[in-house]
Each structure stands twice: as structure tokens, then as C-alpha cells.
Design a protein around this motif. Structure first.
Motif, PDB file in Angstrom:
ATOM      1  N   ALA A 195       0.931   4.204  -2.794  1.00  0.00           N
ATOM      2  CA  ALA A 195       0.589   5.590  -2.485  1.00  0.00           C
ATOM      3  C   ALA A 195       1.550   6.562  -3.162  1.00  0.00           C
ATOM      4  CB  ALA A 195       0.589   5.810  -0.982  1.00  0.00           C
TER       5      ALA A 195
ATOM      6  N   VAL B  24       2.748   6.146  -6.052  1.00  0.00           N
ATOM      7  CA  VAL B  24       2.514   6.120  -7.490  1.00  0.00           C
ATOM      8  C   VAL B  24       1.242   6.871  -7.861  1.00  0.00           C
ATOM      9  CG1 VAL B  24       2.107   4.643  -9.486  1.00  0.00           C
ATOM     10  CG2 VAL B  24       3.699   3.916  -7.687  1.00  0.00           C
ATOM     11  N   CYS B  25       0.135   6.449  -7.228  1.00  0.00           N
ATOM     12  CA  CYS B  25      -1.161   7.025  -7.586  1.00  0.00           C
ATOM     13  C   CYS B  25      -2.210   6.531  -6.597  1.00  0.00           C
ATOM     14  CB  CYS B  25      -1.535   6.599  -9.000  1.00  0.00           C
ATOM     15  SG  CYS B  25      -3.023   7.399  -9.622  1.00  0.00           S
ATOM     16  N   PRO B  26      -3.115   7.409  -6.176  1.00  0.00           N
ATOM     17  CA  PRO B  26      -4.139   6.997  -5.222  1.00  0.00           C
ATOM     18  C   PRO B  26      -4.983   5.822  -5.720  1.00  0.00           C
ATOM     19  CG  PRO B  26      -4.083   9.376  -5.385  1.00  0.00           C
ATOM     20  CD  PRO B  26      -3.178   8.860  -6.443  1.00  0.00           C
ATOM     21  N   VAL B  27      -5.284   5.772  -7.004  1.00  0.00           N
ATOM     22  CA  VAL B  27      -6.086   4.643  -7.477  1.00  0.00           C
ATOM     23  C   VAL B  27      -5.366   3.336  -7.223  1.00  0.00           C
ATOM     24  CG1 VAL B  27      -7.396   5.835  -9.287  1.00  0.00           C
ATOM     25  CG2 VAL B  27      -5.187   4.850  -9.832  1.00  0.00           C
ATOM     26  N   GLU B  28      -4.055   3.384  -7.281  1.00  0.00           N
ATOM     27  CA  GLU B  28      -3.282   2.155  -7.087  1.00  0.00           C
ATOM     28  C   GLU B  28      -3.368   1.672  -5.642  1.00  0.00           C
ATOM     29  OE1 GLU B  28      -2.083  -0.542  -9.374  1.00  0.00           O
ATOM     30  OE2 GLU B  28      -2.283   1.434 -10.250  1.00  0.00           O
ATOM     31  N   VAL B  29      -3.566   2.596  -4.724  1.00  0.00           N
ATOM     32  CA  VAL B  29      -3.779   2.225  -3.325  1.00  0.00           C
ATOM     33  C   VAL B  29      -5.053   1.399  -3.206  1.00  0.00           C
ATOM     34  CG1 VAL B  29      -4.313   3.107  -1.022  1.00  0.00           C
ATOM     35  CG2 VAL B  29      -2.578   4.247  -2.417  1.00  0.00           C
ATOM     36  N   ALA B  30      -6.107   1.903  -3.820  1.00  0.00           N
ATOM     37  CA  ALA B  30      -7.382   1.188  -3.774  1.00  0.00           C
ATOM     38  C   ALA B  30      -7.267  -0.172  -4.439  1.00  0.00           C
ATOM     39  CB  ALA B  30      -8.470   2.035  -4.442  1.00  0.00           C
ATOM     40  N   VAL B  31      -6.573  -0.221  -5.561  1.00  0.00           N
ATOM     41  CA  VAL B  31      -6.407  -1.499  -6.256  1.00  0.00           C
ATOM     42  C   VAL B  31      -5.633  -2.480  -5.387  1.00  0.00           C
ATOM     43  CG1 VAL B  31      -5.258  -2.646  -8.188  1.00  0.00           C
ATOM     44  CG2 VAL B  31      -6.566  -0.558  -8.587  1.00  0.00           C
TER      45      VAL B  31
ATOM     46  N   VAL C 280       0.813  -1.217   0.000  1.00  0.00           N
ATOM     47  CA  VAL C 280       0.000   0.000   0.000  1.00  0.00           C
ATOM     48  C   VAL C 280       0.848   1.269   0.000  1.00  0.00           C
ATOM     49  CG1 VAL C 280      -1.697   1.313   1.300  1.00  0.00           C
ATOM     50  CG2 VAL C 280      -1.949  -1.148   1.077  1.00  0.00           C
ATOM     51  N   ARG C 281       1.884   1.268   0.824  1.00  0.00           N
ATOM     52  CA  ARG C 281       2.689   2.489   0.920  1.00  0.00           C
ATOM     53  C   ARG C 281       3.406   2.826  -0.376  1.00  0.00           C
ATOM     54  NH1 ARG C 281       2.754   3.566   6.397  1.00  0.00           N
ATOM     55  NH2 ARG C 281       2.038   1.779   7.597  1.00  0.00           N
ATOM     56  N   ARG C 282       3.802   1.776  -1.090  1.00  0.00           N
ATOM     57  CA  ARG C 282       4.460   2.024  -2.370  1.00  0.00           C
ATOM     58  C   ARG C 282       3.434   2.502  -3.397  1.00  0.00           C
ATOM     59  NH1 ARG C 282       7.602   0.565  -6.578  1.00  0.00           N
ATOM     60  NH2 ARG C 282       7.417  -1.591  -7.190  1.00  0.00           N
TER      61      ARG C 282
END
Lengths: 123, 123
Positions: B9, B11-18, B5-7
Motif C-alpha cells: 500500500a 508503494v502503489c495501489p496496484v501492488e496491493v491488488a497484486v 499488503v500494508r507494505r
DNA sequence: CAGCATCCTTTATGATACTG
DNA sequence: CAGTATCATAAAGGATGCTG
């Protein structure tokens, strides 16, 4: 690992969306394309953490799933433009919802660094 | 395979959700829990395609990420109830958006069985 | 009932180097 | 520039059987 779309459809509609969009970088790519077409290299610069091969694969899968259009210009040097299809455009609400949720989540993490597992999954 | 998750974050907020919701079954589980708490067995019956181990892991990860609450009742036979946390409840818009998009996509597939790759990813 | 332990297979993702 | 080829690895997801 990801369910085939047709099998996902037998389980639950959300699982269909996950099987198409759940891959790493995919929704990020869609998000960047929301602003307009981008060349391969431009996408790569916007997602530096993904290498070329990974990027190519993700884009090809999105193309096969009808989300992204790939436009190859017969020029030298080569120019390949990626854009969202009409179907890809309908992802806007999902992208927005996940973007803001992810941003909130990241903000919580920043506020309380001890919460969550955060590093239990590798890249 | 999934980004920490921290990584994500970075990159992009959508990637956190994914990274939190992208796993197979996870959003389907959240969707079922939207209607109220469910016991482990009840969840299993709603997602028969997932075996117990897979289900357990998915629920544990959702719990670690703060989306799901696990309530173990000290009874015999054991009773474990899963419910959404407040944070999990904020996923409703995402679940709805992906559910309807997935349903539309499945409808297109049914209307034109030749489209999409459909079976290029295994389970 | 709700798991955990074990073992296994698949495949997503990545590093690196080469090419039209 | 926009890939492809090759190789490697971790981890996701599953099958099966045992247990408090």
C-alpha cells in the motif's frame, strides 16, 4: 513459481495474465509507463522499494512477454528508455481496475487496522 | 516473496491488488466462484493442475484477505462451501479484464508459436 | 470429503559490489 | 547511467500419505 504462459493457457485465460503480470513491481512499472516512456533511472526513482537487479529482471521479463519495449541509445553516458508496446497499451483497463480496487482495499485497511493478515507475506 | 499488503500500500495501489491476487490459481478460483458457491472438491475438479494442499492454502489466504467466505457444514461426510464475499464480488471487473486479455494473449501465441518466452518459468 | 503433516525443490527477490 | 555478477534467503508450489 509462476506458471509458464503456455501451461497457464491450458488452465484458464486469467492465469495467463497472472503469469505475465503477477510478479512484484510489474504492474506498477506498467502503470508508470502508461504516462509515457521512462528511463531506467526514472523508473527506479518511482519504485524505490525495488533494487536495480529486481527492476532489471522485471523489465526484461515484461519485454520478453511483449508488454514493454526497450530502447537502447548509443550514447555516453548510456540512455535506455522503456515504453509500452501496443500490447502493453491494452493493459490500461487492467491497470485501472486493479489500481482502484487496491486503493479501496487500502482505505478499508486504514479504516480498520485489525482486518486482514497484512503481514503474513514477506518481501 | 509477495509483498505484505500494508507494505504494498505504501508503494502503489496496484501492488496491493497484486499481493492479494497475484498467487497462482487465486484469480482462477475467484473466477469460478463468480458463478456461485462451490465445494472444495468442485473447485479442485475445475483446477486439476493444483493439488489439494496448494488449493487449501490459496483459499485460506483469500479468506484471510476477505475475498472468500468459507462455510463449514457440520455434516458427515464433511461439506465445505466456498463463496465470494461482498468484497470478492467487487473483483468481477478485474477478473473479466484479465480473462479477456489473457485469452487474446493466448490467441496470439497460438497464431505465432515463436513469440514470447513461454517456457521460461516453471510450475 | 476435506483437509493436515511432512518433506522437498524451485525461484523470486534482495544485498552488495563491480563495470563499460 | 544502466546495468551485470555473486551470494543468500525465504517462501511458493508440489508430492505423498494420513485422518476426523
Amino acid at each position: 513459481m509462476r506458471l509458464p504462459v503456455r501451461r497457464a493457457a491450458e488452465v484458464c485465460p486469467v492465469e495467463v495474465a497472472v503469469s505475465i503480470l503477477g510478479g512484484t513491481w510489474k504492474l506498477t512499472l506498467v502503470k508508470h509507463l502508461t504516462a509515457g516512456p521512462l528511463r531506467f533511472g526514472q523508473l527506479g526513482r518511482r519504485v524505490p522499494a525495488a533494487n536495480r537487479k529486481t527492476l532489471t529482471r522485471a523489465l526484461r521479463e515484461l519485454e520478453e512477454d511483449g508488454v514493454v519495449h526497450r530502447d537502447v541509445h548509443a550514447e555516453v553516458p548510456p540512455r535506455v528508455e522503456y515504453s509500452l508496446t501496443a500490447l502493453g497499451g491494452t493493459l490500461a483497463p487492467i491497470v485501472e481496475a486493479m489500481d482502484s480496487w487496491g486503493a479501496d482495499y487500502a482505505a478499508r485497511l486504514a479504516a480498520d487496522p485489525l482486518q486482514g493478515r497484512g503481514s503474513s507475506r514477506s518481501a
